[in-house]
Design a protein around this motif. Structure first.
Motif, mmCIF file in Angstrom:
data_model
loop_
_atom_site.group_PDB
_atom_site.id
_atom_site.type_symbol
_atom_site.label_atom_id
_atom_site.label_comp_id
_atom_site.label_asym_id
_atom_site.label_seq_id
_atom_site.Cartn_x
_atom_site.Cartn_y
_atom_site.Cartn_z
ATOM 1 N N PRO A 103 0.836 -1.206 0.000
ATOM 2 C CA PRO A 103 0.000 0.000 0.000
ATOM 3 C C PRO A 103 0.866 1.249 0.000
ATOM 4 O O PRO A 103 1.952 1.278 0.585
ATOM 5 C CB PRO A 103 -0.818 -0.122 1.288
ATOM 6 N N GLU A 104 0.387 2.271 -0.668
ATOM 7 C CA GLU A 104 1.168 3.506 -0.791
ATOM 8 C C GLU A 104 1.095 4.359 0.470
ATOM 9 O O GLU A 104 2.053 5.015 0.846
ATOM 10 C CB GLU A 104 0.655 4.300 -1.996
ATOM 11 N N ILE A 105 -0.064 4.365 1.107
ATOM 12 C CA ILE A 105 -0.262 5.206 2.290
ATOM 13 C C ILE A 105 -0.943 4.354 3.356
ATOM 14 O O ILE A 105 -1.962 3.726 3.089
ATOM 15 C CB ILE A 105 -1.169 6.409 2.000
ATOM 16 N N VAL A 132 -13.870 -4.405 0.681
ATOM 17 C CA VAL A 132 -14.306 -4.232 -0.705
ATOM 18 C C VAL A 132 -15.386 -5.260 -1.021
ATOM 19 O O VAL A 132 -15.259 -6.441 -0.680
ATOM 20 C CB VAL A 132 -13.120 -4.381 -1.674
ATOM 21 N N ALA A 133 -16.455 -4.796 -1.678
ATOM 22 C CA ALA A 133 -17.575 -5.682 -1.957
ATOM 23 C C ALA A 133 -18.232 -5.319 -3.278
ATOM 24 O O ALA A 133 -18.175 -4.167 -3.727
ATOM 25 C CB ALA A 133 -18.603 -5.604 -0.829
ATOM 26 N N LEU A 134 -18.865 -6.321 -3.892
ATOM 27 C CA LEU A 134 -19.721 -6.097 -5.048
ATOM 28 C C LEU A 134 -21.155 -5.924 -4.565
ATOM 29 O O LEU A 134 -21.582 -6.587 -3.611
ATOM 30 C CB LEU A 134 -19.649 -7.288 -6.010
ATOM 31 N N MET A 183 -9.913 4.662 -10.761
ATOM 32 C CA MET A 183 -8.748 3.811 -11.018
ATOM 33 C C MET A 183 -7.836 4.385 -12.100
ATOM 34 O O MET A 183 -6.947 3.698 -12.604
ATOM 35 C CB MET A 183 -9.196 2.406 -11.411
ATOM 36 N N ASN A 184 -8.036 5.637 -12.454
ATOM 37 C CA ASN A 184 -7.182 6.328 -13.422
ATOM 38 C C ASN A 184 -6.436 7.453 -12.698
ATOM 39 O O ASN A 184 -7.033 8.449 -12.297
ATOM 40 C CB ASN A 184 -8.030 6.912 -14.552
ATOM 41 N N PRO A 185 -5.125 7.304 -12.477
ATOM 42 C CA PRO A 185 -4.388 8.300 -11.697
ATOM 43 C C PRO A 185 -4.285 9.668 -12.359
ATOM 44 O O PRO A 185 -3.813 10.615 -11.727
ATOM 45 C CB PRO A 185 -3.012 7.664 -11.508
ATOM 46 N N ALA A 186 -4.724 9.796 -13.606
ATOM 47 C CA ALA A 186 -4.818 11.136 -14.199
ATOM 48 C C ALA A 186 -5.820 11.991 -13.424
ATOM 49 O O ALA A 186 -5.820 13.221 -13.566
ATOM 50 C CB ALA A 186 -5.234 11.031 -15.662
ATOM 51 N N HIS A 187 -6.659 11.349 -12.599
ATOM 52 C CA HIS A 187 -7.634 12.066 -11.774
ATOM 53 C C HIS A 187 -7.203 12.143 -10.308
ATOM 54 O O HIS A 187 -7.984 12.554 -9.460
ATOM 55 C CB HIS A 187 -8.998 11.377 -11.871
ATOM 56 N N HIS A 188 -5.964 11.736 -10.017
ATOM 57 C CA HIS A 188 -5.458 11.741 -8.639
ATOM 58 C C HIS A 188 -4.598 12.990 -8.421
ATOM 59 O O HIS A 188 -3.461 13.054 -8.903
ATOM 60 C CB HIS A 188 -4.624 10.495 -8.357
ATOM 61 N N ARG A 213 -6.636 5.240 -3.434
ATOM 62 C CA ARG A 213 -5.298 5.170 -4.034
ATOM 63 C C ARG A 213 -4.648 3.813 -3.737
ATOM 64 O O ARG A 213 -4.029 3.190 -4.615
ATOM 65 C CB ARG A 213 -4.437 6.310 -3.493
ATOM 66 N N ASN A 214 -4.811 3.338 -2.508
ATOM 67 C CA ASN A 214 -4.289 2.011 -2.181
ATOM 68 C C ASN A 214 -5.001 0.933 -3.001
ATOM 69 O O ASN A 214 -4.370 -0.037 -3.451
ATOM 70 C CB ASN A 214 -4.456 1.735 -0.689
ATOM 71 N N PHE A 215 -6.295 1.092 -3.198
ATOM 72 C CA PHE A 215 -7.057 0.150 -4.026
ATOM 73 C C PHE A 215 -6.515 0.157 -5.453
ATOM 74 O O PHE A 215 -6.364 -0.896 -6.084
ATOM 75 C CB PHE A 215 -8.538 0.524 -3.988
ATOM 76 N N TYR A 216 -6.197 1.344 -5.962
ATOM 77 C CA TYR A 216 -5.582 1.454 -7.294
ATOM 78 C C TYR A 216 -4.272 0.676 -7.338
ATOM 79 O O TYR A 216 -4.007 -0.092 -8.295
ATOM 80 C CB TYR A 216 -5.347 2.929 -7.625
ATOM 81 N N ARG A 217 -3.430 0.831 -6.316
ATOM 82 C CA ARG A 217 -2.150 0.128 -6.289
ATOM 83 C C ARG A 217 -2.359 -1.389 -6.242
ATOM 84 O O ARG A 217 -1.643 -2.165 -6.893
ATOM 85 C CB ARG A 217 -1.323 0.582 -5.089
#
Length: 227
Positions: free
Chosen positions: A49-51, A149-151, A177-182, A219-223
């Motif tokens: 995880p990043e953070i 995390v759940a569906l 999930m697109n870091p261009a928006h982070h 962000r961690n979910f993205y990673r």
């Protein structure tokens, strides 16, 4: 959950922008399907995880908590989020996942997340398929949060608790999930440099300002998804 919004006149939108991570790759669409998500949580890849912790800004006894990261199984999957009411004592007015403090009766973090999601927005557990959890995240207000995390099957009817929830909305998973928006922001306060992510989402005429702990867990979910 989490941040500096209890400070007088603090507007996270006005804090200087350090950068946007548009140089990082987006999570492929094929990885965001329900089947792909089930497979990833069934056999998680090695990742870091990043953070995991914010700099403390409130002195209080640490408390266990859990949030639900609800991925609604629409044709374009979405993440269901809430906006907290303005009169709450902590994290008022912020965008958050459904969730909260663990009760002694909760058998695990998933039980906390499901109970809180039902209490906050009326999301019924019968429509929820828990996939797994992300690493714990410690907020600056001393909450030790487990993201579950759940569906979620569409067709649910929400009943937001007006004492806690001002609004409920959905943001496309592929946007998050697109870091261009982070965005990355930083502020010097109490002699420390404090940094956080923000993921502003334009929802029609309204901007949903996702930041602080909610953005950090995304962000961690993205990673995790990119690993």
């Amino acid at each position: 959950m989490a941040s500096l919004s209890s400070l007088p006149d603090f507007d996270p939108r006005a804090v200087p922008l350090v950068g946007v991570d548009s140089d990082l790759p987006a999570v492929p669409a094929a990885a965001q399907t329900p089947a792909a998500l089930r497979q990833r949580f069934a056999a998680p890849p090695p990742w870091t995880p990043e953070i995991v912790r914010e700099k403390k800004f409130v002195e209080r006894t640490p408390a266990q908590a859990a949030v639900l990261v609800p991925i609604v199984q629409r044709e374009r999957p979405t993440v269901l989020l809430t906006e907290r009411t303005a009169h709450l004592s902590t994290h008022k007015g912020q965008v958050a996942f459904p969730g909260g403090r663990s009760d002694p009766e909760d058998r695990d973090a998933a039980a906390t997340a499901l109970r809180e999601a039902h209490e906050e927005v009326g999301l019924d557990a019968s429509r929820i398929e828990v996939l797994g959890s992300l690493p714990m995240y410690v907020t600056g207000s001393s909450f030790i949060v487990t993201p579950v995390v759940a569906l979620v099957r569409p067709g649910f009817v929400l009943r937001p608790n007006p004492d806690e929830v001002a609004d409920v909305f959905e943001v496309p998973l592929d946007f998050l999930m697109n870091p261009a928006h982070h965005e990355r922001h930083a502020l010097h306060w109490q002699g420390l440099r404090r940094e956080w992510f923000a993921m502003p989402y334009q929802d029609g005429e309204r901007q949903r300002y996702i930041w602080g702990a909610t953005a950090a867990m995304l962000r961690n979910f993205y990673r995790f998804m990119l690993a």
